[in-house]
Design a protein around this motif. Structure first.
Motif, PDB file in Angstrom:
ATOM      1  N   SER A 176       0.592  -1.405   0.040  1.00  0.00           N
ATOM      2  CA  SER A 176       0.275  -0.505  -0.321  1.00  0.00           C
ATOM      3  C   SER A 176       0.577   1.600   0.320  1.00  0.00           C
ATOM      4  CB  SER A 176      -0.932   0.028   1.084  1.00  0.00           C
ATOM      5  OG  SER A 176      -0.041   0.707   2.029  1.00  0.00           O
ATOM      6  N   ILE A 177       0.100   2.599  -0.460  1.00  0.00           N
ATOM      7  CA  ILE A 177       0.859   3.699  -0.468  1.00  0.00           C
ATOM      8  C   ILE A 177      -0.435   4.789  -0.126  1.00  0.00           C
ATOM      9  CG2 ILE A 177       2.117   5.913  -2.126  1.00  0.00           C
ATOM     10  CD1 ILE A 177       2.637   4.040  -3.340  1.00  0.00           C
ATOM     11  N   ARG A 178       0.330   5.425   0.992  1.00  0.00           N
ATOM     12  CA  ARG A 178      -0.152   6.307   1.953  1.00  0.00           C
ATOM     13  C   ARG A 178       0.793   7.784   1.775  1.00  0.00           C
ATOM     14  NH1 ARG A 178      -4.070   6.783   5.552  1.00  0.00           N
ATOM     15  NH2 ARG A 178      -3.329   9.019   7.043  1.00  0.00           N
ATOM     16  N   ARG A 179      -0.306   8.795   1.057  1.00  0.00           N
ATOM     17  CA  ARG A 179       0.210  10.154   1.041  1.00  0.00           C
ATOM     18  C   ARG A 179      -0.167  11.085   1.419  1.00  0.00           C
ATOM     19  NH1 ARG A 179       1.779  13.103  -4.840  1.00  0.00           N
ATOM     20  NH2 ARG A 179       2.950  15.235  -3.976  1.00  0.00           N
ATOM     21  N   VAL A 180       0.429  11.973   2.117  1.00  0.00           N
ATOM     22  CA  VAL A 180       0.188  13.310   3.009  1.00  0.00           C
ATOM     23  C   VAL A 180       0.693  14.154   3.209  1.00  0.00           C
ATOM     24  CG1 VAL A 180      -0.736  14.405   5.534  1.00  0.00           C
ATOM     25  CG2 VAL A 180      -1.196  11.212   4.670  1.00  0.00           C
ATOM     26  N   GLY A 181       0.216  14.933   2.067  1.00  0.00           N
ATOM     27  CA  GLY A 181       1.458  16.201   1.327  1.00  0.00           C
ATOM     28  C   GLY A 181       3.039  15.849   1.013  1.00  0.00           C
ATOM     29  N   ASP A 182       3.810  15.911   1.754  1.00  0.00           N
ATOM     30  CA  ASP A 182       4.959  15.344   1.042  1.00  0.00           C
ATOM     31  C   ASP A 182       5.245  14.581   1.431  1.00  0.00           C
ATOM     32  OD1 ASP A 182       5.168  17.683  -1.101  1.00  0.00           O
ATOM     33  OD2 ASP A 182       6.800  18.837   0.628  1.00  0.00           O
ATOM     34  N   ASP A 183       4.845  13.742   2.636  1.00  0.00           N
ATOM     35  CA  ASP A 183       5.116  12.890   3.022  1.00  0.00           C
ATOM     36  C   ASP A 183       4.377  11.245   2.831  1.00  0.00           C
ATOM     37  OD1 ASP A 183       6.397  14.277   5.369  1.00  0.00           O
ATOM     38  OD2 ASP A 183       4.820  14.628   6.845  1.00  0.00           O
ATOM     39  N   MET A 184       5.394  10.435   2.626  1.00  0.00           N
ATOM     40  CA  MET A 184       4.719   8.925   2.694  1.00  0.00           C
ATOM     41  C   MET A 184       5.577   7.798   3.097  1.00  0.00           C
ATOM     42  SD  MET A 184       5.766   9.119  -1.743  1.00  0.00           S
ATOM     43  CE  MET A 184       5.357   7.802  -2.174  1.00  0.00           C
ATOM     44  N   ARG A 185       4.581   6.882   3.127  1.00  0.00           N
ATOM     45  CA  ARG A 185       3.859   5.852   3.485  1.00  0.00           C
ATOM     46  C   ARG A 185       4.665   4.216   3.128  1.00  0.00           C
ATOM     47  NH1 ARG A 185       3.084   5.210   9.439  1.00  0.00           N
ATOM     48  NH2 ARG A 185       5.243   5.288  10.090  1.00  0.00           N
ATOM     49  N   ILE A 186       5.351   3.240   2.580  1.00  0.00           N
ATOM     50  CA  ILE A 186       4.493   2.866   1.359  1.00  0.00           C
ATOM     51  C   ILE A 186       5.242   1.215   2.674  1.00  0.00           C
ATOM     52  CG2 ILE A 186       6.111   0.957  -0.756  1.00  0.00           C
ATOM     53  CD1 ILE A 186       6.851   3.517  -1.300  1.00  0.00           C
ATOM     54  N   ASN A 187       4.173   0.429   2.383  1.00  0.00           N
ATOM     55  CA  ASN A 187       4.109  -0.500   3.428  1.00  0.00           C
ATOM     56  C   ASN A 187       4.313  -2.495   2.234  1.00  0.00           C
ATOM     57  OD1 ASN A 187       3.899  -0.569   5.768  1.00  0.00           O
ATOM     58  ND2 ASN A 187       2.545   0.521   5.814  1.00  0.00           N
ATOM     59  N   ALA A 188       4.916  -3.245   2.149  1.00  0.00           N
ATOM     60  CA  ALA A 188       5.397  -4.202   0.619  1.00  0.00           C
ATOM     61  C   ALA A 188       5.724  -5.930   2.009  1.00  0.00           C
ATOM     62  CB  ALA A 188       6.161  -3.541   0.252  1.00  0.00           C
ATOM     63  N   GLN A 189       4.743  -6.508   1.482  1.00  0.00           N
ATOM     64  CA  GLN A 189       5.429  -7.460   1.389  1.00  0.00           C
ATOM     65  C   GLN A 189       5.831  -8.396   0.530  1.00  0.00           C
ATOM     66  OE1 GLN A 189       2.510  -8.609   4.871  1.00  0.00           O
ATOM     67  NE2 GLN A 189       0.611  -8.777   3.163  1.00  0.00           N
ATOM     68  N   LEU A 190       6.500  -9.794   0.373  1.00  0.00           N
ATOM     69  CA  LEU A 190       6.466 -10.426  -0.241  1.00  0.00           C
ATOM     70  C   LEU A 190       5.846 -12.112  -0.248  1.00  0.00           C
ATOM     71  CD1 LEU A 190       7.020 -11.341  -2.923  1.00  0.00           C
ATOM     72  CD2 LEU A 190       9.562 -12.205  -1.963  1.00  0.00           C
ATOM     73  N   VAL A 191       4.860 -12.721  -0.259  1.00  0.00           N
ATOM     74  CA  VAL A 191       4.043 -13.709   0.076  1.00  0.00           C
ATOM     75  C   VAL A 191       4.675 -15.184  -0.847  1.00  0.00           C
ATOM     76  CG1 VAL A 191       1.917 -14.326   0.514  1.00  0.00           C
ATOM     77  CG2 VAL A 191       2.145 -12.223   0.647  1.00  0.00           C
ATOM     78  N   ASP A 192       4.992 -15.988  -0.860  1.00  0.00           N
ATOM     79  CA  ASP A 192       5.485 -17.887  -1.207  1.00  0.00           C
ATOM     80  C   ASP A 192       3.798 -18.025  -1.177  1.00  0.00           C
ATOM     81  OD1 ASP A 192       6.178 -19.952  -2.048  1.00  0.00           O
ATOM     82  OD2 ASP A 192       6.886 -20.092  -1.054  1.00  0.00           O
ATOM     83  N   GLY A 193       3.465 -18.280  -2.433  1.00  0.00           N
ATOM     84  CA  GLY A 193       1.863 -18.300  -2.579  1.00  0.00           C
ATOM     85  C   GLY A 193       1.976 -20.164  -2.347  1.00  0.00           C
ATOM     86  N   SER A 194       3.448 -21.178  -2.460  1.00  0.00           N
ATOM     87  CA  SER A 194       2.963 -22.333  -2.493  1.00  0.00           C
ATOM     88  C   SER A 194       2.662 -21.910  -0.462  1.00  0.00           C
ATOM     89  CB  SER A 194       4.123 -22.526  -3.361  1.00  0.00           C
ATOM     90  OG  SER A 194       5.370 -22.671  -1.963  1.00  0.00           O
ATOM     91  N   THR A 195       2.950 -21.897   0.649  1.00  0.00           N
ATOM     92  CA  THR A 195       2.954 -22.441   1.873  1.00  0.00           C
ATOM     93  C   THR A 195       2.604 -20.772   2.521  1.00  0.00           C
ATOM     94  OG1 THR A 195       4.995 -20.890   2.075  1.00  0.00           O
ATOM     95  CG2 THR A 195       5.608 -23.075   2.090  1.00  0.00           C
ATOM     96  N   THR A 196       2.019 -19.721   1.641  1.00  0.00           N
ATOM     97  CA  THR A 196       1.427 -18.738   2.118  1.00  0.00           C
ATOM     98  C   THR A 196       1.961 -17.620   2.996  1.00  0.00           C
ATOM     99  OG1 THR A 196      -0.118 -19.593   3.808  1.00  0.00           O
ATOM    100  CG2 THR A 196      -1.013 -19.863   1.457  1.00  0.00           C
ATOM    101  N   GLY A 197       3.195 -18.319   3.061  1.00  0.00           N
ATOM    102  CA  GLY A 197       3.982 -17.681   4.152  1.00  0.00           C
ATOM    103  C   GLY A 197       4.517 -16.451   4.055  1.00  0.00           C
ATOM    104  N   HIS A 198       4.894 -15.178   4.963  1.00  0.00           N
ATOM    105  CA  HIS A 198       5.694 -13.682   4.019  1.00  0.00           C
ATOM    106  C   HIS A 198       7.453 -14.490   4.385  1.00  0.00           C
ATOM    107  CE1 HIS A 198       1.618 -12.922   5.221  1.00  0.00           C
ATOM    108  NE2 HIS A 198       1.568 -11.795   4.878  1.00  0.00           N
ATOM    109  N   LEU A 199       7.508 -13.700   3.100  1.00  0.00           N
ATOM    110  CA  LEU A 199       9.343 -14.002   2.876  1.00  0.00           C
ATOM    111  C   LEU A 199       9.430 -13.029   3.673  1.00  0.00           C
ATOM    112  CD1 LEU A 199      10.152 -16.067  -0.553  1.00  0.00           C
ATOM    113  CD2 LEU A 199       9.747 -17.122   1.447  1.00  0.00           C
ATOM    114  N   TRP A 200       8.989 -11.981   3.368  1.00  0.00           N
ATOM    115  CA  TRP A 200       9.859 -10.397   4.032  1.00  0.00           C
ATOM    116  C   TRP A 200       8.461  -9.527   3.650  1.00  0.00           C
ATOM    117  CZ3 TRP A 200       9.005  -6.846  -0.176  1.00  0.00           C
ATOM    118  CH2 TRP A 200       9.270  -6.009   0.278  1.00  0.00           C
ATOM    119  N   ALA A 201       8.468  -8.155   5.010  1.00  0.00           N
ATOM    120  CA  ALA A 201       7.825  -7.289   5.116  1.00  0.00           C
ATOM    121  C   ALA A 201       8.874  -6.494   5.389  1.00  0.00           C
ATOM    122  CB  ALA A 201       6.679  -7.541   5.435  1.00  0.00           C
TER     123      ALA A 201
END
Length: 722
Positions: free
Chosen positions: A303-328
């Protein structure tokens, strides 16, 4: 009325009518032998039974869907072995369709939608191929060593609901789960190339990979696409816009697209197109379902959230074969840091997948991108407007945003390319909204292309290649489109544009390979791909196969071009097949489309203006079919006497290599050649035009009116002076 659940196999011979016409007795005997020696024994061995013979086809019933699919594969492999011993024109090829459904039992026969769907699936298969319904693919996905390639939701004739269709991949090396198709949005992002990432996998491989368009490396590129599931596979799901201003959704869309483009450039990583991923925008879907539907293992979401010039990006990588999160990870920064944030996301994903990255040439310079956040935002806003079904006023707004982006960064090649595309695609209402003339619009196309050439992007190459084809320069167009593919291997438009250039260049076999690549990165077809596949099949002389694809074009679609092009090839193909009823029906539709396009009615001058084949045999094949279909060579209202018309050899000796007097704007404007009994000219910055030459009985030699040249709308009088 008794009913039961059965697996139904439908098989039909390709080109049977043509073979019967050529050798009736021999074809009948080969077909009979094939049934007795291959089909009936194999069907029985797999616990099935033939319950109906239909001319050159058959229907068989199986109690097990696994048996049905294994039998179909055995049949196709058996035919390959049998065909190896006979000449090309004596080979028996079949299409096979398999469905699992409820059937009506009446004695030894079977009826109902379960049977009808199998028959329609057979029509979708390629010669030597097998198509199955989603129910079949789901049942056998973990039981057989075959892969399944999605063909999307297909509307089958006389079947109320659309059916998910899969193509069986016979090579065990590409075995895997079936993947659901996704619906395509009404229009692609034409300019898919604001390059943000700068990353290339594996030191030493980068330079070679960026030259995929070189002839010696082309086959390897195709092989990599063909075995995409042997590589780590990824989809970038649409990022959510969490900003309070929902109108800023273009930021999330642009971020998603740029990540897709950058990741797709990493050798050894297969990335599904952003078009296929867009079907999941705003939907709650389980990771395992997405992985199965798109045929990938890994999913990037965020997701991306922008308020004025401030930004926050949240991201996560999911392994579909296990539904486990490799990275967030969460990334905070200023809007001015958006490019650095994107680089961090790409690098983090590569690390999670254990891919080693090195920095290469600056991305803004390499693929038409920008490092100016304000220019980038204006561009994204313009693309969001441009790619929806917009009004002429919105179109003008998008153009102004592209111009603003280019003013903010004159080196922003993708923005310049978008402006060139916009002026190229302008119609009457859009011209009026921008208050420019048609002449100025064409001038702007080439003005912005010249600017985009300094920092080329894939969309720049796409438009340049299209213009080169129109100028009878398909050799150059092919080379240009290989560059586009190298810059963005996840964009189906690059593969389709390359296929078009190859077909007009006399290389339809290669065109088919790249159309397959388009379907791999973006599962499911569309009208333009149906046309291109039909054109390639027609170029191979496979008229049966050509009509199969061309008939899939939606003639009710508001997009005029697939039906404009496709109907001309379809009428010619049916004429070659000797099917007079279909010729008559589609000729009427062709005339209507021509009238809608205001191209002066259906005639071969119009055809030669748009079908710019390099090889005489290719245009000859198309015109020969149109001749058989009764499509006139010249406008029907022409008032000149046919006996005064010059033949091709007369035109060649009269005009080529000679100076001409008269002719108005036509004389000495381009490269001329003789095509059939027509004179053709490729004029720079104007598409090819062909015409007929007539003697003027009242003309005086050398005075500028000895002959008359008749083109699509224009006619000129001229004389030869030396």
């Amino acid at each position: 009325m008794d009913r039961k659940l059965s697996a139904i196999l439908a098989a039909d011979v390709v080109g049977y009518s043509t073979q019967m016409e050529r050798d009736e007795a021999g074809t009948f005997e080969r077909l009979r032998a094939g049934r007795k020696e291959l089909f009936e024994p194999e069907i029985a061995r797999h616990h099935g039974r033939v319950f109906k013979l239909i001319g050159d086809g058959l229907l068989a019933e199986f109690g097990s869907v696994v048996d049905a699919v294994e039998c179909a594969v055995s049949l196709q492999r058996g035919l390959v072995e049998r065909n190896a011993a006979v000449s090309e024109d004596h080979r028996i090829r079949v299409r096979i369709g398999i469905n699992l459904g409820e059937v009506i039992v009446e004695g030894e026969d079977r009826y109902g939608e379960g049977v009808n769907v199998a028959a329609r699936l057979q029509q979708l298969a390629q010669p030597g191929g097998i198509c199955v319904s989603g129910k079949v693919a789901k049942e056998v996905e973990k039981k057989l060593a075959f892969g399944f390639e999605p063909m999307g939701e297909q509307k089958l004739k006389n079947i109320a609901e659309s059916v998910k269709v899969y193509r069986v991949l016979l090579d065990p090396a590409v075995a895997g789960k079936p993947r659901d198709d996704v619906n395509q949005p009404p229009r692609f992002w034409r300019n898919l190339a604001v390059s943000i990432g700068v990353l290339v996998v594996a030191v030493g491989l980068a330079a070679a990979w960026w030259r995929l368009w070189e002839p010696t490396i082309r086959p390897a590129a195709l092989e990599a696409n063909a075995k995409a599931d042997a590589r780590p596979s990824l989809v970038v799901l649409p990022f959510d816009n969490l900003s309070d201003d929902k109108a800023q959704g273009y930021l999330a869309d642009g971020f998603t697209e740029d990540l897709t483009t950058e990741l797709a450039r990493i050798p050894g990583l297969f990335v599904v197109s952003r078009n296929a991923a867009s079907a999941y925008k705003g939907k709650e879907t389980k990771p395992a379902e997405v992985a199965a539907a798109l045929g990938v293992r890994y999913m990037l979401e965020g997701s991306i959230r922008r308020v004025g010039d401030d930004m926050r990006i949240n991201a996560q990588l999911v392994d579909g074969s296990t539904t486990g999160h490799l990275w967030a990870e969460r990334f905070d920064g200023q809007w001015a840091d958006v490019f650095a944030l994107q680089d961090k996301v790409v690098a983090s994903i590569a690390g999670a997948l254990k891919l080693r990255l090195v920095s290469a040439q600056g991305k803004a310079d390499f693929a038409g991108g920008t490092r100016n956040p304000a220019a980038y935002e204006a561009y994204l806003m313009g693309m969001e407007i441009y790619n929806r079904r917009n009004t002429p006023e919105e179109f003008a707004q998008a153009v102004r945003l592209f111009q603003q982006a280019l003013e903010l960064d004159p080196n922003f090649g993708a923005a310049a390319a978008s402006l060139a595309w916009a002026y190229w695609e302008m119609d009457g209402p859009r011209v009026k909204a921008l208050a420019v003339s048609d002449i100025i619009a064409i001038y702007n196309v080439y003005k912005y292309l010249e600017q985009a050439a300094k920092h080329p992007s894939p969309s720049y190459y796409q438009l340049v290649a299209s213009l080169l084809v129109r100028e009878h320069r398909s050799d150059e167009a092919v080379a240009v489109m290989f560059k586009a593919v190298a810059l963005d291997p996840s964009d189906p438009l690059n593969y389709v544009g390359l296929a078009e250039a190859l077909s007009f260049n006399g290389r339809p076999n290669e065109a088919r390979d790249y159309l397959d690549a388009a379907n791999r990165v973006d599962p499911g077809g569309n009208d333009h791909r149906h046309y291109q596949t039909g054109l390639a099949a027609f170029g191979q002389g496979r008229f049966e196969e050509a009509v199969d694809y061309l008939e899939r074009i939606d003639l009710q679609s508001p997009d005029p071009w697939p039906k404009f092009y496709g109907l001309q090839v379809l009428v010619s193909a049916y004429a070659h097949l000797g099917r007079s009823d279909q010729v008559a029906a589609y000729s009427d539709r062709l005339r209507n489309v021509m009238l809608e396009r205001k191209d002066g009615g259906a005639n071969q001058l119009v055809t030669q203006r748009y079908f710019v084949f390099k090889n005489p045999a290719d245009i000859g094949r198309l015109l020969d079919g149109l001749d058989k279909a009764g499509v006139p060579e010249l406008p029907e209202q022409l008032d000149l006497d046919a006996k005064d018309r010059l033949t091709g050899s007369e035109i060649r000796s009269l005009i080529l290599g000679h100076d001409l007097r008269g002719g108005g704007a036509w004389i000495d404007k381009g490269t001329s050649w003789v095509q059939e009994n027509f004179l053709c000219d490729a004029i720079p910055k104007v598409q090819t035009t062909c015409g007929a030459i007539f003697r003027n009985p009242a003309g005086t030699p050398g005075r500028g009116h000895e002959y008359t040249a008749v083109f699509r709308f224009d006619r000129f009088e001229f004389s030869t002076i030396k």
